[in-house]
Motif scaffolding. Structure first.
Motif, PDB file in Angstrom:
ATOM      1  N   MET A  64      78.799  29.670  35.405  1.00  0.00           N
ATOM      2  CA  MET A  64      78.433  30.001  34.031  1.00  0.00           C
ATOM      3  C   MET A  64      78.208  28.720  33.258  1.00  0.00           C
ATOM      4  N   ALA A  65      77.052  28.590  32.608  1.00  0.00           N
ATOM      5  CA  ALA A  65      76.743  27.399  31.840  1.00  0.00           C
ATOM      6  C   ALA A  65      77.605  27.337  30.585  1.00  0.00           C
ATOM      7  N   SER A  66      77.957  26.112  30.192  1.00  0.00           N
ATOM      8  CA  SER A  66      78.778  25.958  28.996  1.00  0.00           C
ATOM      9  C   SER A  66      77.897  25.700  27.784  1.00  0.00           C
ATOM     10  N   SER A  67      78.448  25.958  26.592  1.00  0.00           N
ATOM     11  CA  SER A  67      77.734  25.702  25.351  1.00  0.00           C
ATOM     12  C   SER A  67      77.584  24.203  25.153  1.00  0.00           C
ATOM     13  N   PRO A  68      76.559  23.767  24.391  1.00  0.00           N
ATOM     14  CA  PRO A  68      76.320  22.332  24.225  1.00  0.00           C
ATOM     15  C   PRO A  68      77.385  21.677  23.363  1.00  0.00           C
ATOM     16  N   ALA A  92      77.667  26.995  19.761  1.00  0.00           N
ATOM     17  CA  ALA A  92      78.766  26.954  20.728  1.00  0.00           C
ATOM     18  C   ALA A  92      79.611  28.211  20.611  1.00  0.00           C
ATOM     19  N   ARG A  93      79.904  28.795  21.774  1.00  0.00           N
ATOM     20  CA  ARG A  93      80.717  30.005  21.821  1.00  0.00           C
ATOM     21  C   ARG A  93      81.871  29.774  22.788  1.00  0.00           C
ATOM     22  N   ILE A  94      83.092  30.075  22.332  1.00  0.00           N
ATOM     23  CA  ILE A  94      84.292  29.949  23.164  1.00  0.00           C
ATOM     24  C   ILE A  94      84.932  31.323  23.250  1.00  0.00           C
ATOM     25  N   HIS A  95      85.412  31.668  24.434  1.00  0.00           N
ATOM     26  CA  HIS A  95      86.198  32.898  24.563  1.00  0.00           C
ATOM     27  C   HIS A  95      87.503  32.565  25.275  1.00  0.00           C
ATOM     28  N   THR A  96      88.634  32.936  24.641  1.00  0.00           N
ATOM     29  CA  THR A  96      89.949  32.706  25.245  1.00  0.00           C
ATOM     30  C   THR A  96      90.558  34.023  25.678  1.00  0.00           C
ATOM     31  N   GLU A  97      91.013  34.061  26.933  1.00  0.00           N
ATOM     32  CA  GLU A  97      91.799  35.191  27.431  1.00  0.00           C
ATOM     33  C   GLU A  97      93.273  34.824  27.317  1.00  0.00           C
ATOM     34  N   HIS A  98      94.030  35.703  26.654  1.00  0.00           N
ATOM     35  CA  HIS A  98      95.447  35.441  26.400  1.00  0.00           C
ATOM     36  C   HIS A  98      96.369  36.173  27.366  1.00  0.00           C
ATOM     37  N   ASP A  99      95.884  37.151  28.064  1.00  0.00           N
ATOM     38  CA  ASP A  99      96.626  37.801  29.141  1.00  0.00           C
ATOM     39  C   ASP A  99      95.628  38.633  29.925  1.00  0.00           C
ATOM     40  N   MET A 100      96.077  39.198  31.051  1.00  0.00           N
ATOM     41  CA  MET A 100      95.143  39.900  31.933  1.00  0.00           C
ATOM     42  C   MET A 100      95.497  41.360  32.159  1.00  0.00           C
ATOM     43  N   TRP A 101      96.537  41.869  31.515  1.00  0.00           N
ATOM     44  CA  TRP A 101      96.963  43.235  31.796  1.00  0.00           C
ATOM     45  C   TRP A 101      95.861  44.236  31.484  1.00  0.00           C
ATOM     46  N   HIS A 102      95.048  43.963  30.449  1.00  0.00           N
ATOM     47  CA  HIS A 102      94.018  44.925  30.054  1.00  0.00           C
ATOM     48  C   HIS A 102      92.899  45.027  31.086  1.00  0.00           C
ATOM     49  N   GLN A 129      79.033  26.549  13.459  1.00  0.00           N
ATOM     50  CA  GLN A 129      78.637  25.842  14.687  1.00  0.00           C
ATOM     51  C   GLN A 129      79.359  26.405  15.907  1.00  0.00           C
ATOM     52  N   VAL A 130      80.525  27.041  15.670  1.00  0.00           N
ATOM     53  CA  VAL A 130      81.338  27.557  16.771  1.00  0.00           C
ATOM     54  C   VAL A 130      81.845  28.950  16.418  1.00  0.00           C
ATOM     55  N   VAL A 131      81.734  29.884  17.366  1.00  0.00           N
ATOM     56  CA  VAL A 131      82.410  31.176  17.272  1.00  0.00           C
ATOM     57  C   VAL A 131      83.383  31.268  18.444  1.00  0.00           C
ATOM     58  N   HIS A 132      84.638  31.511  18.135  1.00  0.00           N
ATOM     59  CA  HIS A 132      85.709  31.529  19.134  1.00  0.00           C
ATOM     60  C   HIS A 132      86.309  32.932  19.139  1.00  0.00           C
ATOM     61  N   THR A 133      86.146  33.649  20.242  1.00  0.00           N
ATOM     62  CA  THR A 133      86.636  35.026  20.336  1.00  0.00           C
ATOM     63  C   THR A 133      87.909  35.091  21.173  1.00  0.00           C
ATOM     64  N   HIS A 134      88.733  36.105  20.869  1.00  0.00           N
ATOM     65  CA  HIS A 134      90.034  36.267  21.514  1.00  0.00           C
ATOM     66  C   HIS A 134      90.185  37.724  21.940  1.00  0.00           C
ATOM     67  N   HIS A 135      90.173  37.958  23.253  1.00  0.00           N
ATOM     68  CA  HIS A 135      90.275  39.292  23.857  1.00  0.00           C
ATOM     69  C   HIS A 135      88.922  40.007  23.903  1.00  0.00           C
ATOM     70  N   LEU A 151      76.436  38.204  29.014  1.00  0.00           N
ATOM     71  CA  LEU A 151      75.579  38.247  27.829  1.00  0.00           C
ATOM     72  C   LEU A 151      75.897  37.104  26.862  1.00  0.00           C
ATOM     73  N   VAL A 152      77.180  36.848  26.654  1.00  0.00           N
ATOM     74  CA  VAL A 152      77.597  35.852  25.655  1.00  0.00           C
ATOM     75  C   VAL A 152      77.510  34.431  26.200  1.00  0.00           C
ATOM     76  N   ASN A 153      77.794  34.270  27.505  1.00  0.00           N
ATOM     77  CA  ASN A 153      77.783  32.966  28.160  1.00  0.00           C
ATOM     78  C   ASN A 153      78.648  31.944  27.413  1.00  0.00           C
ATOM     79  N   PRO A 154      79.944  32.251  27.212  1.00  0.00           N
ATOM     80  CA  PRO A 154      80.804  31.341  26.449  1.00  0.00           C
ATOM     81  C   PRO A 154      81.436  30.266  27.320  1.00  0.00           C
ATOM     82  N   ILE A 155      82.003  29.268  26.674  1.00  0.00           N
ATOM     83  CA  ILE A 155      82.976  28.407  27.338  1.00  0.00           C
ATOM     84  C   ILE A 155      84.221  29.278  27.503  1.00  0.00           C
ATOM     85  N   LEU A 156      84.658  29.468  28.734  1.00  0.00           N
ATOM     86  CA  LEU A 156      85.754  30.390  29.010  1.00  0.00           C
ATOM     87  C   LEU A 156      87.065  29.617  29.130  1.00  0.00           C
TER      88      LEU A 156
END
Length: 371
Positions: free
Chosen positions: A1-5, A124-134, A100-106, A150-155
């Protein structure tokens, strides 16, 4: 997955805008971490938080510290279930804010915030996973897989365990680990007797504490049952509110430890809470990467956690103790062992080195901003 610039930073007076998207801005580990990132904003940054659910005044009522940040908060009032029109609302809001940055959580914020960010061409788009139970649910796995593509975020994963699970489920991704942090300038060691006076707790007892919503997932009942099997000079204090409050009080009474279990309700002065303790315990049956063990250890209080989620990764390897969830006798043994060795180590050193909020903030900043 490509990262945001990477976005260059300079001294031309430009203000950089970062938007965090959460499901519901209410007291919790994830939400506290996002609020800390807002507090750590530099002079040339403006940080906003968008909550899919809820509304501003109700959020402030339940979490008073939000009031000083109200101009940075947006609530979209999402109803249960899918809501396609919310994507349009999010898109329009991002076009106004121009971050310049949207950072999503879950997963929910990834879908609504991440896709809207991609459509509105946020650099730039960042997505953080905080747990994996879901993601144990196959349908949710498919939805997140599609959203990530679709979003292609920095994971980002907030724990090594989460990183491993993400890599297994979505092998085309290369998640980065950035562990959650706490404010080590706020959570500090202090006089235990003074902290107990502030909270109205007994002075001459050994005090175990726990903090969290009074709900089944936090398993305070297991901890009360364990304390009932410890010596009479060991007390328990519980910080938090929830639907099980009366049930837990009734349990303490039934086990004849009502005078040894102290319910504090919602505690705003959490540093004093941890500073009053001899030992902190998180007996949950499900966790991500919890903040409360880090806060306690930053106050130099040793910690016992159940080995669920990534809770073990929050522990100082010298002083921390793990136990099995929902096992009263296992918890009794863990508490006794931790109390015996509590004076031998300095868990604060571990948190300062590995989990200070300033290091966390810089790590996220370095993902998208050039120095």
């Amino acid at each position: 997955m490509a990262s945001s610039p990477l976005i260059p930073k300079h001294n031309s007076g430009t203000t950089y805008k970062v938007v965090h998207v959460v499901q519901h801005l209410a007291p919790g580990g994830l939400e506290t971490m996002v609020l800390e990132l807002l507090k750590q904003a530099k002079d040339d940054e403006r940080v906003f938080i968008i909550s899919l659910e809820g509304e501003l005044e109700q959020a402030i009522k339940h979490w008073p510290q939000l009031i000083k940040y109200r101009s940075h908060l947006f609530f979209l009032g999402k109803k249960p279930g899918s809501q396609v029109t919310l994507l349009r609302v999010m898109y329009r809001l991002l076009k106004v804010l121009k971050p310049q940055v949207v950072h999503t959580h879950h997963i929910g914020p990834l879908i609504y915030g991440g896709i809207a960010a991609r459509l509105s061409r946020v650099p730039a788009r960042i997505h953080t996973e905080h747990d994996m139970w879901h993601l144990t649910d196959a349908k949710r796995q498919k939805v997140e897989n599609l959203a990530l593509k679709l979003v292609n975020p920095i994971l980002v994963a907030d724990a090594q365990k989460v990183q491993q699970q993400l890599s297994q489920l979505f092998p085309y991704t290369t998640p980065t680990v950035i562990k959650n942090g706490v404010d080590c300038n706020r959570f500090v060691p202090a006089n235990q007797a003074g902290a107990r006076r502030i909270l109205g707790l007994p002075a001459k007892v050994t005090l175990i504490g726990t903090a969290g919503r009074l709900e089944p997932v936090k398993a305070q009942a297991t901890l009360i049952k364990a304390v009932a099997r410890l010596s009479n000079d060991i007390h328990l204090t519980i910080a938090g509110i929830g639907s099980l409050e009366q049930e837990l009080k009734d349990l303490a009474t039934a086990l004849k430890v009502g005078d040894r279990v102290h319910f504090l309700g919602l505690v705003n002065d959490m540093p004093s809470f941890y500073q009053s303790l001899d030992l902190f315990c998180l007996p949950s049956v499900c966790e991500g990467f919890p903040l409360s063990p880090l806060e306690a250890q930053a106050c130099n209080i040793p910690v016992v956690v159940t080995d669920v989620g990534a809770a073990k990764e929050t522990l100082c390897p010298l002083s921390g103790v793990t136990t099995k969830s929902n096992r009263v006798f296992s918890l009794v043994q863990a508490l006794e062992n931790a109390l015996k060795t509590r004076h031998l180590f300095c868990p604060r050193d571990f948190v300062v080195e590995n989990n200070d909020v300033r290091s966390m903030s810089e790590a996220y900043r370095s993902l998208v901003f050039k120095a």
